[in-house]
Design a protein around this motif. Structure first.
Motif, short mmCIF file in Angstrom:
data_model
loop_
_atom_site.label_atom_id
_atom_site.label_comp_id
_atom_site.label_asym_id
_atom_site.label_seq_id
_atom_site.Cartn_x
_atom_site.Cartn_y
_atom_site.Cartn_z
N PRO A 1 38.77 34.86 40.66
CA PRO A 1 37.67 34.77 41.62
C PRO A 1 37.90 33.70 42.68
CG PRO A 1 37.09 33.62 39.62
CD PRO A 1 38.41 34.29 39.35
N ASP B 1 41.44 30.95 45.87
CA ASP B 1 41.24 31.59 44.57
C ASP B 1 41.81 30.71 43.45
OD1 ASP B 1 44.01 31.92 44.55
OD2 ASP B 1 43.96 34.10 44.73
N ARG C 1 33.13 35.24 42.95
CA ARG C 1 33.26 36.67 43.24
C ARG C 1 34.73 37.06 43.37
NH1 ARG C 1 28.61 38.54 46.04
NH2 ARG C 1 29.61 40.61 46.12
N ASP C 2 34.99 38.35 43.20
CA ASP C 2 36.33 38.90 43.29
C ASP C 2 36.71 39.08 44.76
OD1 ASP C 2 38.69 40.31 43.19
OD2 ASP C 2 37.88 42.03 42.09
N ASP D 1 39.15 40.55 46.06
CA ASP D 1 39.73 41.85 46.35
C ASP D 1 38.65 42.89 46.67
OD1 ASP D 1 42.27 40.85 45.89
OD2 ASP D 1 42.21 41.37 43.76
N ALA D 2 37.41 42.61 46.28
CA ALA D 2 36.30 43.52 46.58
C ALA D 2 35.74 43.15 47.95
CB ALA D 2 35.24 43.42 45.49
N ARG E 1 46.60 37.88 48.89
CA ARG E 1 46.75 38.27 47.48
C ARG E 1 47.57 39.55 47.33
NH1 ARG E 1 42.69 36.36 43.79
NH2 ARG E 1 42.26 38.49 43.07
#
Length: 361
Positions: free
Chosen positions: A2, A38, A77-78, A80-81, A114
């Motif tokens: 995250p 991250d 939070r992620d 990648d989303a 990422r």
């Protein structure tokens, strides 16, 4: 992995030449760079620039928004989303478009880092080189003529001319510039809200009679004067572009319905980041309205994020207006974009290619 940190960094970068419009004169850029990190220590970068006269953004206000409600939305939070995360960023605060844009761009940049792909590629671009116009700052006719000759010698063939200065002879300035650069150079006129509707129609008519290659006239009247924009658009043969009038899809729809502009200038700091900018681009395309992707007077971080989006545009459209960082005496970060003549070059590196803050920042 995250998002574990959302940091802000104040930077102040001098310009190599003072920049003047009908609204203001600046000799430096003050900005807040936002760094999203991250768990693995990878970073994504975004920018929000102080601009009292146009966006109303201040350094203190930007930091308060980022350090408060925007950080609360992002941490844990992620990254990648990207879609749901940046959607929630857009909903976290009212106004504060510059702060929201900085966080939105930092999250997009982190997602690209990422994946080990350039941000432009993540957005769907097929190129990492983006052509741009260059601006001629407002000033006396002789000084603008000299600047036009210099920019032409540097390879720029699209010049954005700042007019609308009260008391200035805009027609004389334009003629001097046209005589300096000769044929083959396209001219964009930006009045920065400097004219009344009737004055705009008269001046644009006079400009047309010069026979110069005038590509468009940007924001001829006050931002909130939608009727005035429609009045000018209906009475001139030169395409009219809205800039300060368009902050949101609601603004764009109002202009579309009133036929208030032929084009809109989309800027991340006005609309709130890459996600809303892409929405505005789709709306404009559906309505048959042209788009130019521009920037405020900002650093290489914000300019590069817009360039990454501009790289996704279809070939043959109008050139982006991305010379903002060209005016800076140095970048505030290491790595990242560079200018090559009239092109902005994004690195073939993860994200925006930024590796950290410059020691001189």
């Amino acid at each position: 992995m995250p998002v574990v940190e959302l940091r802000t960094h104040r930077v102040r970068v001098p310009l190599h030449t003072p920049f003047s419009t009908a609204v203001r004169t600046v000799d430096h850029v003050e900005a807040v760079l936002v760094e999203a990190r991250d768990e693995d220590g990878r970073s994504g970068w975004g920018e929000a620039t102080e601009n009292w006269r146009v966006t109303g953004a201040s350094l203190a206000g930007i930091e308060a928004a980022v350090d408060g409600p925007l950080r609360a939305v992002v941490l844990g939070r992620d990254p990648d989303a990207t879609e749901p995360l940046t959607r929630d960023v857009g909903r976290a605060v009212q106004g504060n478009q510059a702060a929201r844009s900085a966080v939105d761009c930092a999250l997009h940049d982190l997602a690209a880092v990422r994946l080990s792909v350039p941000l432009a590629r993540l957005l769907g671009a097929g190129t990492l080189r983006v052509p741009t116009d260059v601006t001629l700052a407002a000033g006396p006719a002789e000084r603008m003529r000299s600047a036009a000759e210099q920019r032409r010698s540097e390879g720029f063939d699209v010049l954005k001319i700042k007019l609308g200065d009260p008391g200035g002879d805009d027609l004389r300035r334009l003629k001097e510039i046209g005589a300096a650069v000769g044929p083959g150079v396209r001219l964009r006129i930006d009045a920065n809200q400097g004219w009344t509707p009737k004055q705009a129609v008269r001046l644009i008519g006079e400009f047309e009679q010069t026979g110069l290659d005038i590509e468009l006239v940007e924001q001829p009247v006050a931002a909130g004067d939608f009727d005035g924009m429609a009045y000018v658009t209906a009475r001139t043969g030169v395409p009219v572009m809205a800039d300060e009038s368009v902050w949101s899809p609601a603004d764009a729809l109002r202009l579309i319905r009133t036929r208030g502009a032929d084009l809109i200038n989309i800027k991340l700091a006005k609309c709130g980041g890459l996600r809303p900018a892409r929405q505005l681009m789709a709306l404009a395309e559906a309505a048959g309205v042209g788009v130019v992707l521009g920037s405020m007077m900002e650093t290489h971080v914000g300019t590069a994020a817009t360039a990454a989006l501009a790289a996704t545009a279809r070939p043959g459209g109008l050139l982006p207006d991305l010379d903002a960082a060209w005016w800076l005496s140095r970048p505030p970060v290491t790595g990242g974009m560079v200018y090559d003549g009239a092109e902005l070059c994004l690195p073939d590196a993860p994200g925006l290619g930024i590796t950290g803050l410059a020691h001189t920042a």
